[in-house]
Each structure stands twice: as C-alpha cells, then as structure tokens.
Design an enzyme around this catalytic site. Structure first.
Site, PDB file in Angstrom:
ATOM      1  N   GLN A   1       1.012  -1.400   0.031  1.00 40.09           N
ATOM      2  CA  GLN A   1       0.147   0.059  -0.015  1.00 40.09           C
ATOM      3  C   GLN A   1       0.987   1.239   0.049  1.00 40.09           C
ATOM      4  O   GLN A   1       0.995   1.833   1.127  1.00 40.09           O
ATOM      5  CB  GLN A   1      -0.908  -0.096   1.304  1.00 40.09           C
ATOM      6  CG  GLN A   1      -1.830   1.143   1.160  1.00 40.09           C
ATOM      7  CD  GLN A   1      -3.224   1.018   0.295  1.00 40.09           C
ATOM      8  OE1 GLN A   1      -3.460  -0.289   0.041  1.00 40.09           O
ATOM      9  NE2 GLN A   1      -3.626   1.988   0.038  1.00 40.09           N
ATOM     10  N   PHE A   2       1.270   1.635  -1.174  1.00 39.60           N
ATOM     11  CA  PHE A   2       2.202   2.943  -1.305  1.00 39.60           C
ATOM     12  C   PHE A   2       1.548   4.330  -0.819  1.00 39.60           C
ATOM     13  O   PHE A   2       2.136   5.069  -0.465  1.00 39.60           O
ATOM     14  CB  PHE A   2       2.679   2.872  -2.552  1.00 39.60           C
ATOM     15  CG  PHE A   2       1.822   3.570  -3.663  1.00 39.60           C
ATOM     16  CD1 PHE A   2       1.736   5.010  -3.856  1.00 39.60           C
ATOM     17  CD2 PHE A   2       1.027   2.781  -4.496  1.00 39.60           C
ATOM     18  CE1 PHE A   2       0.792   5.452  -4.954  1.00 39.60           C
ATOM     19  CE2 PHE A   2       0.124   3.112  -5.315  1.00 39.60           C
ATOM     20  CZ  PHE A   2       0.161   4.594  -5.661  1.00 39.60           C
ATOM     21  N   THR A   3      -0.069   3.973  -0.661  1.00 41.39           N
ATOM     22  CA  THR A   3      -0.605   5.549  -0.418  1.00 41.39           C
ATOM     23  C   THR A   3      -0.557   5.719   1.078  1.00 41.39           C
ATOM     24  O   THR A   3      -1.060   6.732   1.328  1.00 41.39           O
ATOM     25  CB  THR A   3      -2.084   5.167  -0.959  1.00 41.39           C
ATOM     26  OG1 THR A   3      -2.783   3.953  -0.304  1.00 41.39           O
ATOM     27  CG2 THR A   3      -2.284   5.169  -2.384  1.00 41.39           C
TER      28      THR A   3
END
Length: 152
Positions: A82-84
């Site tokens: 989950q890069f966000t």
C-alpha cells in the site's frame, strides 16, 4: 530522519482481496495489514516490523482484555502492499507519494515480509503488488493500529 516502513494493522474477523474480479487472498480471524515501504527501508527494518506485528497482543482473552497475540488465537494474515500510506497532503489537494519506495525495491521488501511471515504463521495470504485491488474486510472492534518503524 526520513520516512520509514509503515504497517496499518486491522484486526479482522474476515478479509479478502480481489484482482480483476478474482479473489487472490482471503482469511478469517487475524490481521489485514497494509504495508508501506519507503526508499530507506531494509530487511532489518522489515524484521523489526514483523517481530512487532506478530507479537501484538490485541486479541481478547477469556476476561475480555486485549492480551493475546496472533499465534494465541490461531490467526491468519492478509498482507497488502500500500504505497498510498505515504500520501503527503501538505501542499494542495492532490497527494504526493514521493516518500514511497521505488517499485522494484518496494516489491522485493514486500515479498521478503510475506515469506518471513510464512515461516511462523500457518495462513498468510497476499495481494498482488502494483495491481488494482479491491479489499473487503470486517474490522473486529473496530481495532486499527499504525505501526511506524520510526516509533519502534
């Protein structure tokens, strides 16, 4: 100090992840973990985070106290990249994600985390790195914790 690894941990009674309308990972009781990898992270950082995750005592014992870890309740893991988690919303209304690790490096550490967890947790499911995913869950509690390697 820069931004470091983040695990957003949700205690769940069930969770699933779909890619292109197909379920690719699904668990019952356990943790849904969104994993954010920064460019500065290493396997040593990951090991520290995994140790904390697997020893978190956030399941209720027979007295109703949050006193049990994942192993004590035979829990499972669903791990989602989950890069966000690195959204920087300080300037304007469109988030910047420059704090997230570059895809090749982040994917490598994500896979390392999945494999390391499989060594001690009987059921470890995962999403697909970089894919458009649909995640569903029943958050138990609700109980959500942010683990940040800078704070451990």
């Amino acid at each position: 100090m820069g931004i470091k690894m983040k695990f957003l941990v949700q205690r769940v009674t069930e969770a699933a992840v779909e890619v292109e309308s197909e379920i690719v990972g699904q668990i019952r009781k356990g943790f849904l973990v969104f994993i954010g990898v920064s460019q500065e992270d290493t396997q040593e950082t990951a090991d520290k985070m995994i140790h904390k995750l697997l020893n978190l005592r956030i399941f209720e014992d027979e007295m109703g106290k949050t006193n049990l870890n994942l192993a004590a309740v035979n829990g499972s893991l669903l791990l989602i990249s989950q890069f966000t988690l690195y959204a920087d919303c300080r300037h304007g209304n469109r988030p910047s994600f420059t704090g997230a690790g570059k895809p090749d490096m982040a994917d490598s550490l994500y896979k390392y985390i999945v494999e390391a967890c499989k060594k001690t947790v009987p059921i470890v499911q995962q999403g697909v790195f970089g894919a458009e995913m649909k995640v569903s869950l029943v958050n138990d509690g609700p109980f959500t914790i942010m683990l940040d390697s800078e704070e451990l």
